[in-house]
Design an enzyme around this catalytic site. Structure first.
Site, PDB file in Angstrom:
ATOM      1  N   LYS A   1       0.841  -1.217   0.000  1.00 19.12           N
ATOM      2  CA  LYS A   1       0.000   0.000   0.000  1.00 19.12           C
ATOM      3  C   LYS A   1       0.865   1.252   0.000  1.00 19.12           C
ATOM      4  O   LYS A   1       0.687   2.176  -0.794  1.00 19.12           O
ATOM      5  CB  LYS A   1      -0.907   0.017   1.231  1.00 19.12           C
ATOM      6  CG  LYS A   1      -1.566   1.377   1.501  1.00 19.12           C
ATOM      7  CD  LYS A   1      -2.415   1.362   2.736  1.00 19.12           C
ATOM      8  CE  LYS A   1      -1.712   1.597   4.009  1.00 19.12           C
ATOM      9  NZ  LYS A   1      -1.373   2.977   4.332  1.00 19.12           N
ATOM     10  N   ASN A   2       1.839   1.298   0.905  1.00 22.30           N
ATOM     11  CA  ASN A   2       2.615   2.526   1.078  1.00 22.30           C
ATOM     12  C   ASN A   2       3.601   2.795  -0.043  1.00 22.30           C
ATOM     13  O   ASN A   2       4.100   3.901  -0.178  1.00 22.30           O
ATOM     14  CB  ASN A   2       3.301   2.517   2.448  1.00 22.30           C
ATOM     15  CG  ASN A   2       2.277   2.671   3.553  1.00 22.30           C
ATOM     16  OD1 ASN A   2       1.127   3.034   3.295  1.00 22.30           O
ATOM     17  ND2 ASN A   2       2.667   2.384   4.765  1.00 22.30           N
TER      18      ASN A   2
ATOM     19  N   CYS B   1      -4.603  13.013  12.563  1.00 23.22           N
ATOM     20  CA  CYS B   1      -5.283  11.711  12.484  1.00 23.22           C
ATOM     21  C   CYS B   1      -5.172  11.031  13.839  1.00 23.22           C
ATOM     22  O   CYS B   1      -4.505  11.548  14.735  1.00 23.22           O
ATOM     23  CB  CYS B   1      -4.722  10.878  11.343  1.00 23.22           C
ATOM     24  SG  CYS B   1      -3.277   9.925  11.767  1.00 23.22           S
TER      25      CYS B   1
ATOM     26  N   ARG C   1       0.781  14.911  12.912  1.00 19.37           N
ATOM     27  CA  ARG C   1       1.324  14.694  11.558  1.00 19.37           C
ATOM     28  C   ARG C   1       1.390  15.970  10.724  1.00 19.37           C
ATOM     29  O   ARG C   1       0.737  16.078   9.687  1.00 19.37           O
ATOM     30  CB  ARG C   1       0.553  13.601  10.856  1.00 19.37           C
ATOM     31  CG  ARG C   1       0.571  12.294  11.679  1.00 19.37           C
ATOM     32  CD  ARG C   1      -0.129  11.167  11.009  1.00 19.37           C
ATOM     33  NE  ARG C   1       0.651  10.595   9.937  1.00 19.37           N
ATOM     34  CZ  ARG C   1       0.252   9.531   9.217  1.00 19.37           C
ATOM     35  NH1 ARG C   1      -0.915   8.980   9.474  1.00 19.37           N
ATOM     36  NH2 ARG C   1       0.990   9.036   8.266  1.00 19.37           N
TER      37      ARG C   1
ATOM     38  N   MET D   1       3.182  18.947   8.163  1.00 18.59           N
ATOM     39  CA  MET D   1       3.837  18.796   6.859  1.00 18.59           C
ATOM     40  C   MET D   1       5.059  19.688   6.721  1.00 18.59           C
ATOM     41  O   MET D   1       5.531  19.934   5.605  1.00 18.59           O
ATOM     42  CB  MET D   1       2.851  19.111   5.735  1.00 18.59           C
ATOM     43  CG  MET D   1       1.976  17.932   5.347  1.00 18.59           C
ATOM     44  SD  MET D   1       1.056  18.257   3.839  1.00 18.59           S
ATOM     45  CE  MET D   1       2.355  18.342   2.621  1.00 18.59           C
TER      46      MET D   1
ATOM     47  N   ASP E   1       4.600   0.536  12.080  1.00 20.01           N
ATOM     48  CA  ASP E   1       3.376  -0.052  11.532  1.00 20.01           C
ATOM     49  C   ASP E   1       3.190  -1.512  11.937  1.00 20.01           C
ATOM     50  O   ASP E   1       2.184  -2.120  11.584  1.00 20.01           O
ATOM     51  CB  ASP E   1       3.368   0.063  10.009  1.00 20.01           C
ATOM     52  CG  ASP E   1       3.298   1.517   9.543  1.00 20.01           C
ATOM     53  OD1 ASP E   1       3.570   1.770   8.366  1.00 20.01           O
ATOM     54  OD2 ASP E   1       3.004   2.387  10.384  1.00 20.01           O
TER      55      ASP E   1
ATOM     56  N   ARG F   1      -8.587  -0.380   4.491  1.00 22.52           N
ATOM     57  CA  ARG F   1      -7.655   0.570   3.884  1.00 22.52           C
ATOM     58  C   ARG F   1      -6.312  -0.073   3.572  1.00 22.52           C
ATOM     59  O   ARG F   1      -5.586   0.379   2.693  1.00 22.52           O
ATOM     60  CB  ARG F   1      -7.417   1.753   4.827  1.00 22.52           C
ATOM     61  CG  ARG F   1      -8.668   2.555   5.134  1.00 22.52           C
ATOM     62  CD  ARG F   1      -8.309   3.792   5.936  1.00 22.52           C
ATOM     63  NE  ARG F   1      -7.337   4.595   5.182  1.00 22.52           N
ATOM     64  CZ  ARG F   1      -6.932   5.793   5.616  1.00 22.52           C
ATOM     65  NH1 ARG F   1      -7.387   6.266   6.769  1.00 22.52           N
ATOM     66  NH2 ARG F   1      -6.058   6.496   4.917  1.00 22.52           N
TER      67      ARG F   1
HETATM   68  C1  EPZ Z   1       4.461   6.807   6.196  1.00 20.69           C
HETATM   69  O1  EPZ Z   1       3.732   7.936   6.694  1.00 20.69           O
HETATM   70  C2  EPZ Z   1       3.456   5.660   6.135  1.00 20.69           C
HETATM   71  N1  EPZ Z   1       2.342   6.027   5.291  1.00 20.69           N
HETATM   72  C3  EPZ Z   1       2.949   5.356   7.546  1.00 20.69           C
HETATM   73  O2  EPZ Z   1       2.120   4.205   7.474  1.00 20.69           O
HETATM   74  C4  EPZ Z   1       4.126   5.030   8.438  1.00 20.69           C
HETATM   75  O3  EPZ Z   1       3.672   4.844   9.755  1.00 20.69           O
HETATM   76  C5  EPZ Z   1       5.137   6.180   8.414  1.00 20.69           C
HETATM   77  O4  EPZ Z   1       5.545   6.461   7.064  1.00 20.69           O
HETATM   78  C6  EPZ Z   1       6.392   5.870   9.217  1.00 20.69           C
HETATM   79  O5  EPZ Z   1       6.990   4.709   8.786  1.00 20.69           O
HETATM   80  C7  EPZ Z   1       2.496   5.985   3.940  1.00 20.69           C
HETATM   81  O6  EPZ Z   1       3.530   5.684   3.397  1.00 20.69           O
HETATM   82  C8  EPZ Z   1       1.301   6.345   3.123  1.00 20.69           C
HETATM   83  P1  EPZ Z   1       6.618  10.268   8.157  1.00 20.69           P
HETATM   84  P2  EPZ Z   1       4.343   9.420   6.625  1.00 20.69           P
HETATM   85  O7  EPZ Z   1       6.537  11.503   7.343  1.00 20.69           O
HETATM   86  O8  EPZ Z   1       5.078   9.601   5.354  1.00 20.69           O
HETATM   87  C9  EPZ Z   1       6.567  13.544  11.656  1.00 20.69           C
HETATM   88  C10 EPZ Z   1       0.217   2.847   7.810  1.00 20.69           C
HETATM   89  O9  EPZ Z   1      -0.204   2.319   8.843  1.00 20.69           O
HETATM   90  N2  EPZ Z   1       6.547  14.533  10.555  1.00 20.69           N
HETATM   91  O10 EPZ Z   1       7.842   9.438   8.053  1.00 20.69           O
HETATM   92  O11 EPZ Z   1       3.239  10.349   6.939  1.00 20.69           O
HETATM   93  C11 EPZ Z   1       5.232  12.784  11.749  1.00 20.69           C
HETATM   94  O12 EPZ Z   1       4.275  13.519  12.452  1.00 20.69           O
HETATM   95  C12 EPZ Z   1       0.734   4.306   7.850  1.00 20.69           C
HETATM   96  O13 EPZ Z   1       0.263   2.287   6.715  1.00 20.69           O
HETATM   97  C13 EPZ Z   1       6.696  15.878  10.859  1.00 20.69           C
HETATM   98  O14 EPZ Z   1       6.857  16.259  12.013  1.00 20.69           O
HETATM   99  O15 EPZ Z   1       5.353   9.350   7.863  1.00 20.69           O
HETATM  100  C14 EPZ Z   1       5.627  11.509  12.413  1.00 20.69           C
HETATM  101  O16 EPZ Z   1       5.645  11.690  13.781  1.00 20.69           O
HETATM  102  C15 EPZ Z   1       0.471   4.979   9.140  1.00 20.69           C
HETATM  103  N3  EPZ Z   1       6.653  16.762   9.835  1.00 20.69           N
HETATM  104  C16 EPZ Z   1       7.028  11.271  11.860  1.00 20.69           C
HETATM  105  O17 EPZ Z   1       7.507  12.540  11.393  1.00 20.69           O
HETATM  106  C17 EPZ Z   1       6.469  16.379   8.530  1.00 20.69           C
HETATM  107  O18 EPZ Z   1       6.431  17.225   7.630  1.00 20.69           O
HETATM  108  C18 EPZ Z   1       7.074  10.237  10.736  1.00 20.69           C
HETATM  109  O19 EPZ Z   1       6.312  10.679   9.675  1.00 20.69           O
HETATM  110  C19 EPZ Z   1       6.319  15.001   8.243  1.00 20.69           C
HETATM  111  C20 EPZ Z   1       6.360  14.092   9.278  1.00 20.69           C
END
Ligand code: EPZ
Length: 422
Positions: free
Chosen positions: A22-23, A118, A123, A125, A309, A401
Site C-alpha cells: 500500500k505505502n 489523524c 502529523r 507537513m 506499523d 484501507r
Molecule cells: C508513512 O507515513 C506511512 N504512510 C505510515 O504508514 C508510516 O507509519 C510512516 O511512514 C512511518 O513509517 C504511507 O507511506 C502512506 P513520516 P508518513 O513523514 O510519510 C513527523 C500505515 O499504517 N513529521 O515518516 O506520513 C510525523 O508527524 C501508515 O500504513 C513531521 O513532524 O510518515 C511523524 O511523527 C500509518 N513533519 C514522523 O515525522 C512532517 O512534515 C514520521 O512521519 C512530516 C512528518
C-alpha cells in the site's frame, strides 16, 4: 458499518499470499503526474486507499484504470492538469499530500489541502514544505490549503538536510527534484523499501537517482520523464502482520513472496521471542511449536529499525508472552489506541506516554472491541485468533484501507473469521 467476527481456532497452517505494498503504491501513483506518457503499475494491492488515490488523481486530470481485477493500475496524465487537490478527498487519506511535489515539478504551481491530524498523531507537513522550499518553491498556507509556486516555473537543484527522515517528505522531494534544473542531494533521507521502489520506478521513467535506501540520495534533474511499467514491491507490513498469525496461534505458515531483507529488525524480535523464521525461494516460513512466547522489548524506529506499523500487531503477540515486555513508540505520539481494547480482552497493559508495559497473561478472552486505526484494527484480529471464545471487531473500514481479502487469506490457513455486513 461492517464488523469482523473471529473465534480462536488453534494452530494455523498453510500458505498465505502477500500483496503489493500500500505505502509504495500510494507514492508510485502520483508519479504519473510527472509525465505525459503512460505509467503502469503491476502487483498493485486492492485496497480502499488505492481507490481514494485514484479519485484524487482523476480530480487532477489523470486517467487511471484498474485492470486485471485491480492488480494493474494503468495511468496517464497527458491532458490539462488541475493544480488543486481538494480537501474533500485529501481529508480521507493523508498520503494525498504526495501530489504536492509532482504537481509543483510538472506545473510550477500547486494548491494542496493540508490533511489535518489523524488518530495516531498531529502529523504536520513542515518537513515536506521545507524540503520543497529548498528546491526554490514559495509555499504559503491559506484557508487550509498549501499554495505553492516556483518563480520562473521550474524547481532548481539544491542540497537539503532533513530534521527527521520522514518517508513522505523524502518521496515528495524525490519526485520534485527529478524534474528540477541541476543536481539535488537529500541528506538524512528516509531509507524505507518504499523509497527504493519509488526511485526504481522514477529511474525507469528516465530520472537519474542514486543512493535510495541510504541516508544520502543524489538526483540529477532531467528535462522530462517518459512512460514505464513497474511492479509494486511486496508489502512488508502485511508480511509482518501475517507472520504474527502462526506466532500467536502456533502452527507453521509460509508467507509467499516474503523476503527477510524487508523485515530484518522485526524477525530479530520474533526470534528473540522464540519463533522460528526460515527464508526459502517461496517466501518466509514462520513456525511456533507449543512453547510459550518469551517477552521481548521493542523500540520503534525509522527503517531499518523496528517498524511503527508493526507495533500494534507485536503488542498482540506479547499479551500472552511469558514475562513482561516494554514497547516504546518513538515515531507517532498517539499510537497505543489498541491497548485499551486488548485490555478488554483480558490483557494487562500500562501505557505511560510513549511507553507501554505488557505483563503477559496465560490466555486472552474474546470480547466486542473497536478499531481506531488501520494497524490497531488488525492487532485486534490477531489477538482474537488466539483468544478463548468470540471477538467482534467493529469499524473495520479502517482495516480495508490496508489489508485486501483478509478473511479469505486467514481462513485459507485455518482461521475462523467472518465479516458481518453492517
Ligand atoms: C508513512 O507515513 C506511512 N504512510 C505510515 O504508514 C508510516 O507509519 C510512516 O511512514 C512511518 O513509517 C504511507 O507511506 C502512506 P513520516 P508518513 O513523514 O510519510 C513527523 C500505515 O499504517 N513529521 O515518516 O506520513 C510525523 O508527524 C501508515 O500504513 C513531521 O513532524 O510518515 C511523524 O511523527 C500509518 N513533519 C514522523 O515525522 C512532517 O512534515 C514520521 O512521519 C512530516 C512528518
Amino acid at each position: 458499518m461492517d464488523s469482523i467476527l473471529v473465534r480462536g481456532n488453534g494452530p494455523l497452517n498453510g500458505d498465505i499470499e502477500i500483496a503489493g505494498a500500500k505505502n509504495a503504491c500510494l507514492a508510485l501513483m502520483p508519479a504519473t503526474l510527472l509525465s505525459d506518457e503512460p505509467l503502469t503499475l503491476t502487483n498493485a494491492p486492492r485496497l480502499s486507499d488505492i481507490k481514494t488515490m485514484t479519485a484524487l488523481l482523476a480530480s487532477l486530470g489523470a486517467e487511471v484504470s484498474a485492470l486485471q481485477d485491480g492488480k494493474v493500475q494503468a495511468m496517464s496524465c497527458h491532458g490539462e492538469i488541475n493544480p488543486i487537490a481538494d480537501y474533500d478527498i485529501v481529508r480521507k487519506m493523508r498520503a494525498s499530500n504526495l501530489v504536492l511535489g509532482p504537481l509543483l515539478a510538472r506545473l510550477g504551481h500547486a494548491v494542496v489541502s493540508l490533511p489535518g491530524g489523524c488518530a495516531i498523531g498531529a502529523r504536520p507537513m513542515d518537513l515536506h514544505t521545507t524540503a520543497l522550499e529548498a528546491l526554490g518553491a514559495e509555499i504559503e498556507l491559506k484557508d487550509g490549503y498549501l499554495h505553492a509556486k516556483v518563480a520562473g516555473g521550474r524547481l532548481k537543484g539544491a542540497v537539503h538536510k532533513m530534521r527527521f527522515p520522514s518517508v513522505g517528505a523524502t518521496e515528495n522531494f524525490l519526485m520534485a527534484a527529478s524534474l528540477a534544473k541541476g543536481t539535488s542531494v537529500l541528506e538524512n533521507a528516509a531509507r524505507e523499501p518504499e523509497i527504493v521502489d519509488l526511485a526504481d520506478c522514477l529511474n525507469k521513467m528516465g530520472a537519474q537517482i542514486e543512493g535510495a535506501g541510504t541516508s544520502r540520495i543524489e538526483i540529477q534533474g532531467v528535462d522530462r520523464l517518459h512512460g514505464a511499467t513497474h511492479p509494486v514491491v511486496t508489502d512488508r507490513i502485511e508480511l509482518g502482520t501475517f507472520m504474527l498469525a502462526p506466532a500467536i496461534c502456533g502452527g507453521e505458515v509460509t508467507c509467499l513472496g516474503g523476503k527477510l531483507s524487508l523485515v530484518e529488525s522485526f524477525v530479530e524480535k520474533l526470534e528473540a521471542a522464540g519463533i522460528s523464521v526460515t527464508e526459502t525461494e517461496r517466501g518466509l516460513t514462520v513456525k511456533r511449536n507449543g512453547d510459550r512466547v518469551k517477552a521481548v522489548d521493542v523500540v520503534t524506529e525509522p527503517f531499518p529499525g523496528f517498524p511503527t506499523d508493526l507495533q500494534a500487531q507485536m503488542m498482540a503477540l506479547l499479551c500472552t508472552a511469558e514475562g513482561t515486555s516494554v514497547l516504546e513508540e518513538t515515531i507517532f505520539e498517539n499510537r497505543f489506541m489498541h491497548a485499551p481494547e486488548l485490555i478488554r480482552m483480558g490483557a494487562q497493559i500500562e501505557v505511560h506516554g510513549g511507553h507501554a508495559t505488557v505483563h503477559g497473561v496465560d490466555k486472552l478472552k474474546g470480547a466486542p472491541v473497536m478499531a481506531t486505526d488501520l494497524r490497531a484494527s488488525v492487532s485486534l484480529i490477531l489477538a482474537g485468533l488466539a483468544a478463548e471464545g468470540e471477538t467482534v471487531v467493529s469499524r473495520v473500514y479502517h482495516l480495508d484501507r490496508g489489508y485486501e481479502f483478509i478473511e479469505q487469506k486467514l481462513s485459507g490457513i485455518g482461521a475462523h473469521i467472518e465479516r458481518i455486513k453492517g
